[in-house]
Design an enzyme around this catalytic site. Structure first.
Site, short mmCIF file in Angstrom:
data_model
loop_
_atom_site.label_atom_id
_atom_site.label_comp_id
_atom_site.label_asym_id
_atom_site.label_seq_id
_atom_site.Cartn_x
_atom_site.Cartn_y
_atom_site.Cartn_z
N HIS A 346 0.81 -1.22 0.00
CA HIS A 346 0.00 0.00 0.00
C HIS A 346 0.84 1.27 0.00
CE1 HIS A 346 1.29 -0.73 4.02
NE2 HIS A 346 0.91 0.48 4.39
N ASP A 347 2.17 1.14 0.09
CA ASP A 347 3.06 2.31 0.08
C ASP A 347 3.81 2.47 -1.24
OD1 ASP A 347 2.48 2.86 2.78
OD2 ASP A 347 4.16 1.63 3.50
O1 TEU Z 1 5.57 2.63 6.36
C1 TEU Z 1 6.84 3.01 6.74
C2 TEU Z 1 7.76 3.53 5.71
O2 TEU Z 1 8.93 3.68 5.94
C3 TEU Z 1 7.25 3.89 4.39
O3 TEU Z 1 7.22 3.06 3.39
C4 TEU Z 1 6.60 5.20 4.32
O4 TEU Z 1 5.40 5.33 4.88
C5 TEU Z 1 6.74 6.01 3.12
O5 TEU Z 1 6.32 5.35 2.00
C6 TEU Z 1 8.08 6.63 3.04
O6 TEU Z 1 8.32 7.19 1.81
C7 TEU Z 1 4.68 2.20 7.32
C8 TEU Z 1 3.32 1.95 6.70
O7 TEU Z 1 3.44 0.90 5.78
C9 TEU Z 1 2.83 3.22 6.11
O8 TEU Z 1 1.64 3.07 5.40
C10 TEU Z 1 2.65 4.21 7.23
O9 TEU Z 1 2.32 5.46 6.71
C11 TEU Z 1 3.90 4.35 8.08
O10 TEU Z 1 4.53 3.11 8.38
C12 TEU Z 1 3.55 4.97 9.41
O11 TEU Z 1 2.80 4.09 10.18
#
Ligand code: TEU
Length: 582
Positions: A346-347
């Site tokens: 999802h990221d």
């Molecule tokens: O993601 C942590 C992280 O380091 C990432 O991938 C980030 O959110 C971002 O894409 C940096 O460019 C986790 C979760 O997967 C993310 O959805 C959350 O936003 C984040 O932690 C905070 O909980």
């Protein structure tokens, strides 16, 4: 080798499917996916053949970061339904032999969590020390620019410190200001987290995906001081050296293991999300004898197309870099530990748009990418819609975006006047997390079968051709290819456990490797280009048997030479006797 056929844990043969609940299936027409919606789609997951479902956060949350900001760890957000709905989903999945893994977000809570509400209420509140409160920099006026206790930059742009008028101090938030970091130094915090985890396991879930678990220990001096990091942009710096893989991280993970998992271990899955982890870190986390985690998500391979200006300044992937990184993780965890394998979540932007061709060769490139990933040694993760060959959103205006990381980045970058709007929009179109978050495309109807209302993020217009119904009807589809890859892992010990050897590391367009177990050998070839590629493997592969391919007439070597069609991906099995060379 870490595991043998006789002692390998169940998850070495498993495939995990990630559900991002807000975008999976809506049942009540509010435009946001929910648990009753998941119930309507459990057979899709069973047909795909996955072993585990990981749910992104379903907990009560103000939804500042779509649920990664939790205000009650032991309840379901009304947006998604109720605890009873969740029980029904867990039961429906368990009935189909599918385990359920919950997202565990314990580096931070929501600022609306009762713990933080108490903590911020006064400097002598018993929960004050549950979070990171610090005074302004010595000699600076609290609340003024540059007075933050350290220069760390937030993952979501701007400083990591928020000034709180009520008590005249700052609190730490590595992510948004609505995600204050918990103070793991405090044993009460750790015990509260462990109790909550036990509660979920007692309710019947099968493990956790642990959000940014490598950030929970911060480097704090004996006097409570936190140090600046090297300067990056403007007044801000990179604090990761102070909070990534901090001094007590492994101690905490081992303690968590003892307190939560010991005595009930069989059948659980513990996967950590660890941005910035090296292979050496990965081995420490996943060495079974250290009793920490089963596997971790590495970020190296999804950082290779980040340019000099960071993730929103992308550059083309050099395939040699991808092979070097993934090959290093395969080698580094061959004798100890285990890999989690992923392209999407999802990221991340959609892999077919990122490393493939989401136009003419959508089907071919999506299936080739899947083949290459799933044939590595490790546990593959499939992100919702990846199995349908879903593409990036191709959003065209700033207002279309919803993701806090993207919106904050736009705000900060515009304020600094660093780049043009066109470049900004191009960066978002390629890299924004919203690319992964458009609704799952179930059919060709106006909202793709996702909702009867107005979806919270627009459905991709290509759902008229790219959707689950169409994919299921076509035996050559991305969906059926994923189904076959998952079945292959279940059936084939060499896919699960075979030794990995990278071939052709310097080839700019072809990804090639072998897997070998007890005399059985597989050759995996992936063409990362829209042109035909001819490569030299070796003659022991002549006449090899096709295990799985993605074109009508899959490539088989003759005289050691093999010709790959555009975006072709193929797995070959060496025919017995050929390896002797005689
Ligand atoms: O993601 C942590 C992280 O380091 C990432 O991938 C980030 O959110 C971002 O894409 C940096 O460019 C986790 C979760 O997967 C993310 O959805 C959350 O936003 C984040 O932690 C905070 O909980």
């Amino acid at each position: 080798m870490t595991f043998t056929v006789d002692d390998a844990p169940w998850w070495t043969g498993a495939v995990v499917y990630q559900i991002y609940p807000r975008s999976f299936q809506d049942s009540d027409g509010d435009g946001i996916g929910d648990l009753r919606g998941v119930l309507q789609r459990v057979d899709h997951l069973a047909d795909l053949g996955v072993d585990v479902v990981w749910f992104s956060p379903l907990y009560r949350s103000p939804q500042d970061d779509n649920g990664y900001d939790i205000s009650d760890y032991q309840d379901v957000d009304p947006l998604f339904g109720t605890l009873e709905d969740l029980d029904a989903v867990v039961e429906a999945l368990h009935d189909r032999g599918i385990k359920v893994v919950m997202d565990l977000v314990v580096n931070h809570t929501s600022d609306e969590h009762p713990w933080f509400v108490e903590s911020r209420s006064s400097t002598d509140n018993p929960k004050r020390d549950w979070y990171w409160w610090r005074p302004a920099r010595p000699g600076m006026q609290p609340g003024t620019p540059g007075a933050e206790p350290t220069n760390w930059a937030s993952f979501f742009s701007g400083p990591t410190w928020e000034y709180d008028e009520a008590t005249g101090e700052y609190y730490l938030h590595l992510f948004s200001r609505k995600q204050p970091d918990l103070n793991w130094e405090n044993p009460e915090v750790r015990q509260a987290v462990y109790a909550m985890m036990r509660w979920w396991l007692d309710r019947g879930v099968d493990g956790f995906r642990m959000d940014v678990i490598n950030l929970i220990s911060k480097a704090v001096g004996p006097d409570g001081s936190l140090a600046d990091g090297p300067a990056t942009t403007g007044a801000l710096g990179d604090g990761s050296g102070q909070y990534m893989h901090g001094p007590r991280l492994h101690e905490y993970l081992q303690e968590m293991h003892r307190e939560v998992f010991d005595g009930r271990r069989a059948g659980l899955l513990l996967v950590g999300e660890t941005p910035g982890a090296t292979v050496e870190d990965g081995a420490l986390f996943t060495d079974p004898s250290r009793r920490e985690l089963d596997m971790v998500f590495t970020f190296e391979h999804v950082g290779l197309d980040h340019g000099p200006g960071g993730k929103f300044d992308p550059r083309p992937l050099d395939l040699r870099d991808l092979k070097a990184v993934l090959g290093r993780w395969q080698a580094g965890l061959a004798d100890v530990g285990w890999n989690a394998l992923y392209w999407d979540n999802h990221d991340q932007p959609r892999i077919v748009s990122r490393f493939g061709d989401d136009g003419e060769y959508r089907r071919e490139s999506a299936t080739m990418l899947a083949t290459v990933l799933h044939l590595h040694r490790g546990t593959p993760y499939v992100y919702q819609g990846e199995e349908l060959g879903m593409t990036n959103a191709h959003l065209r205006s700033f207002d279309a975006y919803r993701d806090i990381e993207s919106l904050r980045y736009v705000q900060e970058t515009r304020a600094l006047g660093h780049t043009s709007d066109d470049r900004l929009l191009a960066g978002l179109a390629a890299m924004s997390r919203d690319n992964a978050r458009t609704p799952v495309q179930w059919d060709a109807s106006p909202q793709a079968g996702f909702t009867t209302g107005e979806p919270w993020l627009p459905v991709n217009p290509n759902h008229r051709s790219v959707n689950a119904e169409a994919e299921r009807a076509d035996p050559r589809s991305v969906f059926h290819h994923y189904r076959r890859l998952i079945a292959l892992r279940h059936d084939d010990a060499t896919v699960r456990l075979g030794d990995f050897t990278m071939l052709l590391p310097e080839h700019p367009h072809v990804y090639a490797f072998t897997r070998e177990l007890d005399g059985d050998a597989l050759l995996v070839l992936g063409n990362f280009s829209g042109d035909e590629q001819r490569v030299d493997v070796d003659a022991t592969w002549d006449g090899a048997e096709v295990v799985i391919g993605n074109v009508d007439d899959p490539a088989v070597p003759h005289g050691g030479l093999v010709r790959l069609a555009p975006w072709e991906g193929v797995v070959l099995r060496r025919v017995a006797g050929a390896a002797t060379g005689g």
